[in-house]
Scaffold this motif. Structure first.
Motif, mmCIF file in Angstrom:
data_model
loop_
_atom_site.group_PDB
_atom_site.id
_atom_site.type_symbol
_atom_site.label_atom_id
_atom_site.label_comp_id
_atom_site.label_asym_id
_atom_site.label_seq_id
_atom_site.Cartn_x
_atom_site.Cartn_y
_atom_site.Cartn_z
ATOM 1 N N GLY A 89 -1.672 17.788 -7.874
ATOM 2 C CA GLY A 89 -1.171 17.742 -9.242
ATOM 3 C C GLY A 89 0.161 18.438 -9.425
ATOM 4 O O GLY A 89 0.740 18.437 -10.512
ATOM 5 N N ILE A 90 0.675 19.031 -8.344
ATOM 6 C CA ILE A 90 1.985 19.685 -8.384
ATOM 7 C C ILE A 90 3.004 18.719 -7.803
ATOM 8 O O ILE A 90 2.874 18.291 -6.652
ATOM 9 C CB ILE A 90 1.986 20.988 -7.559
ATOM 10 N N PRO A 91 4.015 18.322 -8.574
ATOM 11 C CA PRO A 91 4.997 17.362 -8.053
ATOM 12 C C PRO A 91 5.668 17.891 -6.791
ATOM 13 O O PRO A 91 6.029 19.070 -6.708
ATOM 14 C CB PRO A 91 6.005 17.223 -9.197
ATOM 15 N N LYS A 92 5.793 17.033 -5.789
ATOM 16 C CA LYS A 92 6.470 17.437 -4.559
ATOM 17 C C LYS A 92 7.974 17.556 -4.814
ATOM 18 O O LYS A 92 8.505 17.003 -5.784
ATOM 19 C CB LYS A 92 6.202 16.414 -3.447
ATOM 20 N N LYS A 93 8.639 18.280 -3.933
ATOM 21 C CA LYS A 93 10.086 18.463 -4.031
ATOM 22 C C LYS A 93 10.730 17.697 -2.888
ATOM 23 O O LYS A 93 10.816 18.207 -1.776
ATOM 24 C CB LYS A 93 10.432 19.948 -3.959
ATOM 25 N N THR A 94 11.200 16.489 -3.200
ATOM 26 C CA THR A 94 11.615 15.611 -2.104
ATOM 27 C C THR A 94 13.047 15.845 -1.666
ATOM 28 O O THR A 94 13.316 16.366 -0.589
ATOM 29 C CB THR A 94 11.417 14.140 -2.499
ATOM 30 N N THR A 115 2.427 10.199 -1.256
ATOM 31 C CA THR A 115 1.820 8.990 -0.698
ATOM 32 C C THR A 115 2.761 7.786 -0.800
ATOM 33 O O THR A 115 2.340 6.643 -0.641
ATOM 34 C CB THR A 115 0.487 8.662 -1.399
ATOM 35 N N SER A 116 4.033 8.056 -1.059
ATOM 36 C CA SER A 116 5.098 7.042 -1.019
ATOM 37 C C SER A 116 4.951 5.946 -2.064
ATOM 38 O O SER A 116 5.148 4.766 -1.788
ATOM 39 C CB SER A 116 5.203 6.413 0.379
ATOM 40 N N SER A 117 4.654 6.345 -3.287
ATOM 41 C CA SER A 117 4.571 5.344 -4.358
ATOM 42 C C SER A 117 5.916 4.667 -4.579
ATOM 43 O O SER A 117 5.974 3.448 -4.823
ATOM 44 C CB SER A 117 4.084 5.986 -5.658
ATOM 45 N N PRO A 155 -0.993 7.758 -6.641
ATOM 46 C CA PRO A 155 -0.464 8.894 -7.402
ATOM 47 C C PRO A 155 1.058 8.953 -7.278
ATOM 48 O O PRO A 155 1.622 8.618 -6.240
ATOM 49 C CB PRO A 155 -1.121 10.105 -6.739
ATOM 50 N N ILE A 156 1.705 9.344 -8.368
ATOM 51 C CA ILE A 156 3.167 9.371 -8.419
ATOM 52 C C ILE A 156 3.672 10.763 -8.046
ATOM 53 O O ILE A 156 3.119 11.775 -8.465
ATOM 54 C CB ILE A 156 3.653 8.975 -9.830
ATOM 55 N N PRO A 184 0.820 -1.215 0.000
ATOM 56 C CA PRO A 184 0.000 0.000 0.000
ATOM 57 C C PRO A 184 0.850 1.259 0.000
ATOM 58 O O PRO A 184 2.049 1.227 0.304
ATOM 59 C CB PRO A 184 -0.777 -0.117 1.316
ATOM 60 N N GLY A 185 0.212 2.362 -0.320
ATOM 61 C CA GLY A 185 0.832 3.649 -0.063
ATOM 62 C C GLY A 185 0.662 3.993 1.408
ATOM 63 O O GLY A 185 0.157 3.198 2.206
ATOM 64 N N ARG A 186 1.111 5.174 1.769
ATOM 65 C CA ARG A 186 0.937 5.620 3.154
ATOM 66 C C ARG A 186 0.660 7.108 3.163
ATOM 67 O O ARG A 186 0.977 7.840 2.236
ATOM 68 C CB ARG A 186 2.167 5.297 3.999
ATOM 69 N N THR A 187 0.031 7.536 4.228
ATOM 70 C CA THR A 187 -0.094 8.962 4.473
ATOM 71 C C THR A 187 0.402 9.241 5.877
ATOM 72 O O THR A 187 0.294 8.384 6.764
ATOM 73 C CB THR A 187 -1.539 9.453 4.272
#
Length: 364
Positions: free
Chosen positions: A192-197, A107-109, A102-103, A9-12
């Protein structure tokens, strides 16, 4: 010939964003959106890997050279880590990796892919260790973080591997507590905005640690893990002005997480109280650490105006997703509120039981 299906699963993150790299605790939960890895033995000496969600294919020789692996190649790094535990591939598989997570959305894909891959490898080839959810989680963490000297903590891999809601003490005295509480009304909103990891995590981690070191240099027995919010003023006088906000955020968010844990441990938690604590946590992430963007802010406002108990940004920041806790009667309005505020998707999720092998059978 063998067929294996590995789910992760993903995670939140409910509480503790930007805390685990400081060795401070987090409360996270696995969610019912998943990565599904399907592997069928192919009689060859290669892994033929297909990732249809991102239109990517690759071939990995099962006995290939695992030196000088590029950073970010999680599959090869996991193969290298697992070899140390005598998990050594001796046959090839055709592998499809896909999912409905979602990529690049918080959500840790990517961690879900790593956990599903580690779980598959162990199921297919065995390992010199007792196979437990903790082992799967630890090996994924070693592969994705330690082996690559990445800036993340243990939250992603352990919340995915263990499943459920989990309180994780992420420091040197690592421990976890699975919280067996039903949690309804969890809504994920995608910006919809890519995160900056990597860049953002590295910058915030560096500044937070510098602020902690500034206090440690003046107060001999100072420990960020036991620092109290009511003592903030006496700590902040020892911190340079440009770093004060990072110490404030670390200690305040730690206090919020502990209060949330106390509520979760009650026989009947007050979810309105938990939502209020989520709002406090988000306020620190938005106004002190400044990791939000205008669309995220509008989505949070839309969710709260529609009747949500609480809402916060998830993960490293700069984009990504939000997590919302809403009462049953308000869920549809909250989803609509997020979408009307600019979210590209919003949907309810449930708490997931964690990574698992769904199928492992001989085929014709």
């Amino acid at each position: 010939m063998k067929k294996i299906i590995s789910l992760a699963p993903g995670r939140t993150c409910l509480f503790g964003d930007h805390q685990d790299y400081l060795g401070l605790p987090v409360i996270a939960c696995a969610i019912s959106r998943r990565i599904k890895l399907t592997a069928v033995e192919n009689g060859l000496q290669v892994f033929n890997i297909n990732k249809p969600d991102i239109n990517q294919k690759r071939i990995i020789p099962i006995n290939g050279n695992l030196e000088n692996i590029e950073k970010g190649d999680h599959l090869l790094h996991a193969l290298k880590v697992l070899r140390r535990y005598n998990c050594v591939p001796d046959k090839g598989y055709d592998i499809e990796i896909k999912g409905n997570l979602p990529i690049n959305a918080g959500t840790s894909s990517s961690s879900a892919v790593v956990v599903s891959w580690v779980n598959f490898l162990i199921e297919a080839f065995g390992i010199d260790a007792e196979v437990t959810p903790e082992l799967i989680s630890q090996l994924a963490y070693e592969s994705e973080v330690l082996e690559q000297k990445a800036p993340g903590g243990k939250m992603d891999q352990y919340s995915i591997g263990l499943g459920n809601i989990v309180f994780i003490e992420t420091g040197d005295d690592f421990s976890f507590e699975v919280i067996n509480q039903p949690l309804q009304g969890i809504i994920i909103g995608e910006s919809g905005i890519p995160k900056k990891t990597l860049g953002l995590l590295s910058e915030l981690r560096t500044k937070a640690k510098l602020s902690i070191e500034a206090v440690e240099s003046k107060i001999e027995d100072f420990d960020i893990k036991t620092a109290k919010k009511e003592d903030l003023e006496k700590y902040l006088v020892h911190v340079p002005d440009d770093l004060k906000s990072y110490l404030y955020a670390a200690i305040t968010n730690h206090d919020i997480t502990q209060k949330a844990l106390t509520e979760f441990r009650k026989p009947q938690p007050d979810f309105q109280r938990i939502g209020a604590l989520m709002n406090e946590h988000h306020d620190i992430l938005k106004n002190i650490l400044k990791i939000t963007v205008p669309r995220i802010d509008k989505m949070i406002e839309g969710a709260l105006n529609a009747g949500a108990y609480g809402a916060k940004i998830v993960g490293s920041g700069g984009g990504g997703s939000i997590v919302v806790l809403a009462p049953e009667e308000s869920k549809e309005r909250v989803i609509e509120g997020i979408l009307n505020a600019g979210g590209i998707a919003a949907y309810e999720v449930s708490v997931d039981s964690g990574a698992r092998i769904l199928e492992s059978v001989a085929t014709d």
